[in-house]
Design an enzyme around this catalytic site. Structure first.
Site, PDB file in Angstrom:
ATOM      1  N   LYS A 192       0.851  -1.190   0.000  1.00 25.24           N
ATOM      2  CA  LYS A 192       0.000   0.000   0.000  1.00 25.24           C
ATOM      3  C   LYS A 192       0.883   1.235   0.000  1.00 25.24           C
ATOM      4  O   LYS A 192       1.668   1.453   0.920  1.00 25.24           O
ATOM      5  CB  LYS A 192      -0.901  -0.017   1.227  1.00 25.24           C
ATOM      6  CG  LYS A 192      -1.823   1.193   1.295  1.00 25.24           C
ATOM      7  CD  LYS A 192      -2.803   1.081   2.446  1.00 25.24           C
ATOM      8  CE  LYS A 192      -3.650   2.314   2.550  1.00 25.24           C
ATOM      9  NZ  LYS A 192      -4.593   2.243   3.674  1.00 25.24           N
ATOM     10  N   LYS A 245      -2.262  -1.568  -3.763  1.00 28.66           N
ATOM     11  CA  LYS A 245      -3.125  -0.387  -3.736  1.00 28.66           C
ATOM     12  C   LYS A 245      -2.290   0.864  -3.828  1.00 28.66           C
ATOM     13  O   LYS A 245      -1.299   0.940  -3.114  1.00 28.66           O
ATOM     14  CB  LYS A 245      -3.883  -0.413  -2.415  1.00 28.66           C
ATOM     15  CG  LYS A 245      -4.779   0.759  -2.183  1.00 28.66           C
ATOM     16  CD  LYS A 245      -5.456   0.591  -0.862  1.00 28.66           C
ATOM     17  CE  LYS A 245      -6.121   1.896  -0.526  1.00 28.66           C
ATOM     18  NZ  LYS A 245      -6.438   2.048   0.842  1.00 28.66           N
TER      19      LYS A 245
HETATM   20  C1  PBG Z   1      -7.616   3.092   5.566  1.00 29.26           C
HETATM   21  C2  PBG Z   1      -7.885   3.023   4.111  1.00 29.26           C
HETATM   22  C3  PBG Z   1      -7.739   4.010   3.119  1.00 29.26           C
HETATM   23  C4  PBG Z   1      -8.261   3.475   1.946  1.00 29.26           C
HETATM   24  C5  PBG Z   1      -8.665   2.175   2.234  1.00 29.26           C
HETATM   25  N1  PBG Z   1      -8.403   1.905   3.567  1.00 29.26           N
HETATM   26  C6  PBG Z   1      -7.259   5.407   3.210  1.00 29.26           C
HETATM   27  C7  PBG Z   1      -5.872   5.721   3.570  1.00 29.26           C
HETATM   28  O1  PBG Z   1      -4.999   4.858   3.718  1.00 29.26           O
HETATM   29  O2  PBG Z   1      -5.654   6.915   3.781  1.00 29.26           O
HETATM   30  C8  PBG Z   1      -8.375   4.186   0.636  1.00 29.26           C
HETATM   31  C9  PBG Z   1      -9.392   3.630  -0.315  1.00 29.26           C
HETATM   32  C10 PBG Z   1      -9.747   4.511  -1.452  1.00 29.26           C
HETATM   33  O3  PBG Z   1      -9.147   5.570  -1.697  1.00 29.26           O
HETATM   34  O4  PBG Z   1     -10.707   4.144  -2.156  1.00 29.26           O
HETATM   35  N2  PBG Z   1      -6.290   3.106   5.940  1.00 29.26           N
END
Ligand code: PBG
Length: 325
Positions: A192, A245
């Site tokens: 991520k 992601k």
């Molecule tokens: C929580 C999380 C996030 C997303 C999914 N889980 C936001 C982040 O890490 O700030 C983003 C999902 C999206 O943008 O559709 N940590």
């Protein structure tokens, strides 16, 4: 003799036959936001067509999602109040826990995934517990394990840690095994990245960090070997599905991870990727539906087996309409 690759493109039937990649409704997980209250269906301004739903509305929505053939949803909760420890995240009567139970009651066959993180629940908006101004890894693991366990108790099929703390897949796996949840799976947000493509999500979930950013735990988008390392660590720690992601800026990463691990690979087609298509479509600048299908195809072609996407319902409708074409 001249090579004539166009022979394979001459008619729709031939093209359909030799097509290498296809997107299927079977690939989708639909992300949904759940809030307290009753009869609530609050539009999310930066994500046209997406809503914050109360549990009763969410169960109705889940039935629709299932009837379209989409096999799973992933839940994001909006707590009543935030605090330093993000305590609603692990409350057995917390919003996600209620939602899981309600969906499992109404649509028992659907796969229910839950996002395991603290940023929506903490008053500082970080994904872990703060000590001396820094997100403390090992204290956070204890809280995350409690969150995951509460989701498993509520009936989640898979928990999906998205915090990017070190060692959390093992901590969660150990807790689930110890407590008898041997069949509850882990979809690990293994790779991520720090990304501005999460902007609309942070509006939707009210989860922006109140100080600093997430760069001390989420990955630097410049790194690819680190992605492989992170993925292999999560495999080793007991993940069942490995996620990358965001998706579109990371097609190379999806491809790379797909070749290095033998578990299913998921990609998260995130909020910003969705919002940009919607915004351009509304202005008549692109044909949204076609761009959507092209995006999903590219994610699949890169090597994703599973796609988390806000487009799931729309894409399912397109796929039903275009079947056999
Ligand atoms: C929580 C999380 C996030 C997303 C999914 N889980 C936001 C982040 O890490 O700030 C983003 C999902 C999206 O943008 O559709 N940590």
């Amino acid at each position: 003799m001249m090579k004539r690759p166009r022979r394979l493109r001459r008619t729709p039937a031939i093209r359909r036959m030799v097509r290498e990649t296809s997107v299927s409704v079977d690939d989708f997980i639909y992300p949904v936001f759940v809030k307290h209250g009753k009869g609530e269906k609050e539009p999310i301004p930066s994500m046209a067509g997406q809503y914050r739903l109360s549990v009763d509305e969410l169960t109705k929505e889940s039935a629709t999602v299932w009837s379209l053939g989409i096999p799973g949803v992933i839940l994001f909760g909006l707590p009543k109040k935030k605090d330093e420890l993000g305590s609603e995240a692990y409350a057995q009567d917390g919003i996600v826990q209620q939602a899981v139970t309600a969906i499992k009651d109404k649509v028992p066959e659907m796969a229910v995934f839950t996002d395991v993180c603290l940023c929506q629940y903490t008053d500082h908006g970080h994904c872990g517990i703060i000590r001396n101004g820094y997100v403390d890894n090992d204290t956070t693991l204890e809280i995350l394990s409690r969150v995951a366990l509460s989701h498993a108790r509520a009936g989640a099929d898979f928990v999906a840690p998205s915090d990017m703390m070190d060692g959390r897949v093992r901590a969660i796996r150990d807790t689930l095994e110890r407590e008898g949840f041997k069949e509850t799976g882990i979809l690990a947000y293994a790779v991520k990245y720090v990304s501005s493509f999460y902007g609309p999500f942070r509006d939707a979930a009210d989860s922006a960090p109140q100080f600093g950013d997430r760069a001390s735990y989420q990955m630097d988008p410049a790194n690819v070997r680190e992605a492989v390392r992170e993925a292999l660590i999560d495999v080793e720690e007991g993940a069942d599905i490995i996620m990358i992601k965001p998706a579109l800026p990371c097609l190379d990463i999806i491809h790379q991870v797909h070749t290095c691990v033998d578990l299913p690979v998921a990609a998260y087609n995130v909020s910003g990727e969705y919002a940009m298509v919607k915004a351009a479509d509304q202005r008549g600048w692109v044909e949204g539906e076609k761009v959507m299908m092209e995006m999903l195809l590219s994610i699949k072609r890169a090597g994703a087996d599973v796609i988390l996407t806000y487009f799931a319902k729309e894409a399912a409708r397109v796929l039903i309409e275009h079947a056999g074409k």
